[in-house]
Design a protein around this motif. Structure first.
Motif, short mmCIF file in Angstrom:
data_model
loop_
_atom_site.label_atom_id
_atom_site.label_comp_id
_atom_site.label_asym_id
_atom_site.label_seq_id
_atom_site.Cartn_x
_atom_site.Cartn_y
_atom_site.Cartn_z
N PHE A 172 -11.89 2.77 0.18
CA PHE A 172 -10.83 2.75 -0.83
C PHE A 172 -10.70 4.06 -1.58
O PHE A 172 -10.03 4.13 -2.61
N LEU B 63 -9.33 1.09 -10.10
CA LEU B 63 -9.37 2.45 -9.58
C LEU B 63 -8.39 3.37 -10.30
O LEU B 63 -8.42 4.58 -10.14
N SER C 248 -7.19 4.70 -3.35
CA SER C 248 -6.06 4.06 -2.71
C SER C 248 -5.18 3.37 -3.74
O SER C 248 -5.65 2.95 -4.81
N GLU D 194 0.86 -1.17 0.00
CA GLU D 194 0.00 0.00 0.00
C GLU D 194 0.90 1.23 0.00
O GLU D 194 1.86 1.31 0.77
N GLY E 86 -2.35 -3.36 -3.43
CA GLY E 86 -2.46 -4.60 -4.18
C GLY E 86 -1.58 -5.65 -3.55
O GLY E 86 -1.31 -5.59 -2.34
N TYR F 101 -7.57 -3.09 -7.57
CA TYR F 101 -7.06 -1.71 -7.45
C TYR F 101 -6.76 -1.10 -8.81
O TYR F 101 -6.83 0.11 -8.98
N THR G 298 -6.26 -9.15 -6.28
CA THR G 298 -6.21 -7.91 -5.50
C THR G 298 -5.66 -6.78 -6.35
O THR G 298 -6.19 -5.66 -6.35
N ASP G 299 -4.59 -7.06 -7.08
CA ASP G 299 -4.04 -6.04 -7.98
C ASP G 299 -5.11 -5.57 -8.96
O ASP G 299 -5.28 -4.37 -9.20
N VAL H 137 -13.73 -3.03 -3.16
CA VAL H 137 -12.85 -2.05 -3.79
C VAL H 137 -13.56 -1.35 -4.93
O VAL H 137 -13.36 -0.18 -5.18
#
Lengths: 151, 102
Positions: free
Chosen positions: B56, A112, B87, A68, B90, A109, A105-106, B100
Motif C-alpha cells: 500500500f 494513510l 495508495s 483506486e 477505498g 486508507y 476500507t475507506d 493497509v
C-alpha cells in the motif's frame, strides 16, 4: 505542527463543484467515480477550487465497490501546483449504492492520508438522489473519521 | 551529494515531523538505509517481511514508479527526487484492512 497537517474541520465546496461531482457519480454508476480535489488550506479550513476526475484503477469486476486512483495523477497535480498557493487538499469518490459514509476500507486508507479531506458522493437510505458529505481522520482518534462541515 | 526524499504525512511521526529528508546512496535501498540511521523504523515501515516495498506504499524516483524499474535496487543520483506515496483507494468493498495500516 505544520498548518497543513492534521484533520480538516471545514470544507468550502461550492455548488459549482459539488453539482458536477454528483453528475459524475451518476455517469459512473454502477461503478465508483473518483478524483482529486485541488484547493487552498489554512489550518483546519479548506476551500476547494477545482476537481480532477481520475480513472478508477480498481480491477474491472470490483469497480462497483472499490476505487483506486493512480498515484501518478497525484504526483502530476502536485507538481503542477507546487509554486502556487494551491495544493491537492483531498480526494473524492462515490458509493454507487450506499450512504456517503466512510466504509471500513475507506477508513483504512484514510489512515494513510490523515491530512486530506475525503469527499464521498452516495445515496441516503430510501432515497434515489445522491448527496455529498465530507470526512477527515484525526490520527489522535483514528477509530472514527470526523465529519467535515460543508459550507 | 544528496538525494531528497518526500515523506507522506502518515509516516512523519517517524521523521520528527519532517516532510522532506536528504540522504545519500547509490540505490533507493541504500538511500533509505541511510535515512534509517537517523530515523529508526522508517525502513521497516516502508518494507515488509519480504524486504520489498509494502503493497500500500509506492516509491517514485523523479516521478517513475520503482516497481517498474528495479524496485529498491533502482539507482539514484544527486539531484533526484524520491517520493514515498501511499495508495489512494477505498470503497464499500471489503479489503484486507489490517494490511493497509502502516
Amino acid at each position: 505542527m505544520d498548518e497543513h497537517e492534521g484533520p480538516v474541520g471545514e470544507l468550502r465546496l461550492p455548488v459549482e463543484l459539488s453539482g458536477p461531482l454528483i453528475e459524475e457519480a451518476g455517469r459512473a454508476d454502477p461503478e465508483a467515480a473518483c478524483g482529486l480535489i485541488v484547493g487552498r488550506r489554512r489550518s483546519r479550513f479548506v476551500r476547494a477550487i477545482r476537481t480532477v476526475p481520475c480513472e478508477n484503477c480498481a480491477p474491472p469486476d470490483a469497480r462497483g465497490t472499490r476505487f483506486e486512483i493512480d498515484v501518478r495523477r497525484l504526483i502530476e497535480e502536485e507538481r503542477a501546483v507546487r509554486d502556487s498557493e494551491e495544493e491537492v487538499v483531498g480526494f473524492y469518490h462515490s458509493h454507487p449504492d450506499s450512504e456517503p459514509i466512510p466504509s471500513k476500507t475507506d477508513e483504512a486508507y484514510m489512515l494513510l492520508w490523515p491530512d486530506k479531506v475525503w469527499v464521498i458522493v452516495g445515496r441516503r437510505a430510501g432515497e434515489t438522489g445522491r448527496t455529498v458529505r465530507a470526512w477527515s481522520l484525526d490520527l489522535a482518534d483514528p477509530a472514527s473519521p470526523k465529519e467535515v462541515q460543508l459550507t | 551529494m544528496s538525494v531528497t526524499v518526500r515523506i507522506p504525512s502518515a509516516l512523519r511521526k517517524l521523521t520528527n515531523g519532517q516532510s522532506e529528508l536528504t540522504g545519500e546512496g547509490l540505490t533507493v535501498r541504500e538511500l533509505l538505509d541511510d535515512l534509517g540511521r537517523e530515523n529508526p523504523g522508517l525502513l521497516g515501515r516502508l518494507t515488509g517481511d519480504d524486504g520489498e516495498i509494502r503493497q500500500f506504499l509506492n516509491v517514485f524516483v523523479n516521478g517513475s514508479d520503482v516497481r517498474f524499474e528495479d524496485n529498491l535496487d533502482t539507482p539514484v543520483q544527486a539531484g533526484d527526487e524520491v517520493s514515498i506515496v501511499p495508495s489512494i483507494a477505498g470503497g464499500t468493498g471489503l479489503a484486507s484492512v489490517g494490511a493497509v495500516r502502516t
